[in-house]
Write an enzyme that holds these catalytic residues in place. Structure first.
Site, PDB file in Angstrom:
ATOM      1  N   GLY A  32     -49.025   1.460 -14.317  1.00 26.37           N
ATOM      2  CA  GLY A  32     -50.077   0.453 -14.194  1.00 26.37           C
ATOM      3  C   GLY A  32     -50.190   0.032 -12.744  1.00 26.37           C
ATOM      4  O   GLY A  32     -49.390   0.438 -11.898  1.00 26.37           O
ATOM      5  N   LEU A  33     -51.168  -0.782 -12.466  1.00 29.83           N
ATOM      6  CA  LEU A  33     -51.409  -1.241 -11.103  1.00 29.83           C
ATOM      7  C   LEU A  33     -50.279  -2.141 -10.604  1.00 29.83           C
ATOM      8  O   LEU A  33     -49.516  -2.699 -11.394  1.00 29.83           O
ATOM      9  CB  LEU A  33     -52.727  -2.007 -11.036  1.00 29.83           C
ATOM     10  CG  LEU A  33     -54.001  -1.203 -11.293  1.00 29.83           C
ATOM     11  CD1 LEU A  33     -55.194  -2.144 -11.444  1.00 29.83           C
ATOM     12  CD2 LEU A  33     -54.245  -0.210 -10.157  1.00 29.83           C
ATOM     13  N   SER A  34     -50.209  -2.293  -9.297  1.00 29.98           N
ATOM     14  CA  SER A  34     -49.285  -3.249  -8.696  1.00 29.98           C
ATOM     15  C   SER A  34     -49.612  -4.638  -9.233  1.00 29.98           C
ATOM     16  O   SER A  34     -50.786  -5.020  -9.302  1.00 29.98           O
ATOM     17  CB  SER A  34     -49.434  -3.219  -7.170  1.00 29.98           C
ATOM     18  OG  SER A  34     -48.564  -4.154  -6.573  1.00 29.98           O
ATOM     19  N   SER A  36     -49.255  -5.606 -12.292  1.00 31.62           N
ATOM     20  CA  SER A  36     -49.681  -5.584 -13.694  1.00 31.62           C
ATOM     21  C   SER A  36     -48.590  -6.112 -14.624  1.00 31.62           C
ATOM     22  O   SER A  36     -48.873  -6.522 -15.752  1.00 31.62           O
ATOM     23  CB  SER A  36     -50.080  -4.163 -14.113  1.00 31.62           C
ATOM     24  OG  SER A  36     -48.964  -3.290 -14.010  1.00 31.62           O
ATOM     25  N   GLY A  37     -47.348  -6.088 -14.164  1.00 30.56           N
ATOM     26  CA  GLY A  37     -46.236  -6.568 -14.976  1.00 30.56           C
ATOM     27  C   GLY A  37     -45.271  -5.485 -15.418  1.00 30.56           C
ATOM     28  O   GLY A  37     -44.410  -5.712 -16.271  1.00 30.56           O
ATOM     29  N   LYS A  38     -45.388  -4.292 -14.825  1.00 33.50           N
ATOM     30  CA  LYS A  38     -44.532  -3.163 -15.206  1.00 33.50           C
ATOM     31  C   LYS A  38     -43.048  -3.507 -15.101  1.00 33.50           C
ATOM     32  O   LYS A  38     -42.295  -3.348 -16.065  1.00 33.50           O
ATOM     33  CB  LYS A  38     -44.809  -1.942 -14.312  1.00 33.50           C
ATOM     34  CG  LYS A  38     -46.192  -1.383 -14.388  1.00 33.50           C
ATOM     35  CD  LYS A  38     -46.368  -0.194 -13.463  1.00 33.50           C
ATOM     36  CE  LYS A  38     -46.064  -0.504 -12.002  1.00 33.50           C
ATOM     37  NZ  LYS A  38     -46.915  -1.548 -11.414  1.00 33.50           N
ATOM     38  N   SER A  39     -42.630  -3.953 -13.937  1.00 31.66           N
ATOM     39  CA  SER A  39     -41.212  -4.243 -13.708  1.00 31.66           C
ATOM     40  C   SER A  39     -40.736  -5.399 -14.573  1.00 31.66           C
ATOM     41  O   SER A  39     -39.619  -5.374 -15.102  1.00 31.66           O
ATOM     42  CB  SER A  39     -40.963  -4.561 -12.231  1.00 31.66           C
ATOM     43  OG  SER A  39     -41.189  -3.420 -11.437  1.00 31.66           O
ATOM     44  N   SER A 106     -47.274   5.176 -10.347  1.00 29.41           N
ATOM     45  CA  SER A 106     -47.537   6.583 -10.701  1.00 29.41           C
ATOM     46  C   SER A 106     -49.020   6.788 -11.003  1.00 29.41           C
ATOM     47  O   SER A 106     -49.390   6.993 -12.153  1.00 29.41           O
ATOM     48  CB  SER A 106     -46.650   7.039 -11.863  1.00 29.41           C
ATOM     49  OG  SER A 106     -46.642   6.130 -12.940  1.00 29.41           O
TER      50      SER A 106
END
Length: 197
Positions: A32-34, A36-39, A106
């Site tokens: 997902g975008l920077s 977005s909450g991935k981490s 990614s």
């Protein structure tokens, strides 16, 4: 590439490690975008797994660039190499019987597909952390969008570089409409239903 190398079979199989750990091993690939909450989701879910007694580890984009990939930039070729290396590391975690969660922008579908092909069927689950660029830019916890808009960061995904949203992700988590805790609950329910945890 050297031709003087031979694959050495391990004395402990992936299946034996899974049996000892009492769970399967696989990659949860958060994209997902920077901002977005991935981490945030990946780490919160890893905590949930840990508390359940599962063997899990988080590979985070920024953290990996402090060590293994500190020699790479952000141009297209460097991004591809970044993901290739992470894919190989993630594969090692799967072989070791662990659940590995990866949090990487990614941006290219082809690169994510390349990682999928490194492991067996069912060992790679693509998780699209869906969040609009407008919301990501509003959050901007690291001030990166502001810098990108000011021309200080070239090749910034979503602003001056493309992001290819997953075509057929196994899981979609929307962090605009759901909190981190709700996303973790959704993910836990889905993976439990699939019999993976």
């Amino acid at each position: 590439m050297s031709t003087n190398i031979v694959w050495h079979e391990a004395s402990i199989s992936k299946e034996e490690r899974r049996t000892q750990n009492k769970h399967s091993s696989f990659i949860l690939w958060f994209t997902g975008l920077s901002a977005s909450g991935k981490s945030s989701v990946a780490n919160a879910f890893a905590r949930t797994l840990f508390e359940r007694g599962n063997q899990a580890f988080v590979l985070d984009g920024d953290n990996i660039r402090h060590g293994l990939n500190k020699d790479l930039g952000f141009d297209e070729e460097s991004r591809k190499e970044n993901i290739r290396r992470i894919g190989e590391v993630a594969k090692l975690f799967v072989e070791s019987g662990q659940i590995v969660t990866t949090a990487f922008i990614s941006p290219y579908q082809a690169d994510r597909d390349t990682v999928r092909e490194l492991v067996a069927e069912g060992e790679f689950l693509e998780i699209y952390v869906e969040c609009s660029v407008e919301e990501c830019e509003r959050r901007d916890p690291k001030g990166l969008y502001k810098k990108a808009r000011n021309g200080e960061i070239p090749n910034f995904t979503g602003i001056s570089a493309p992001y290819e949203a997953p075509v057929n992700p196994e899981i979609v988590l929307n962090t605009v409409h759901h909190s981190i805790e709700e996303c973790v609950a959704q993910l836990t329910a889905i993976l439990t239903e699939k019999g993976l945890i």
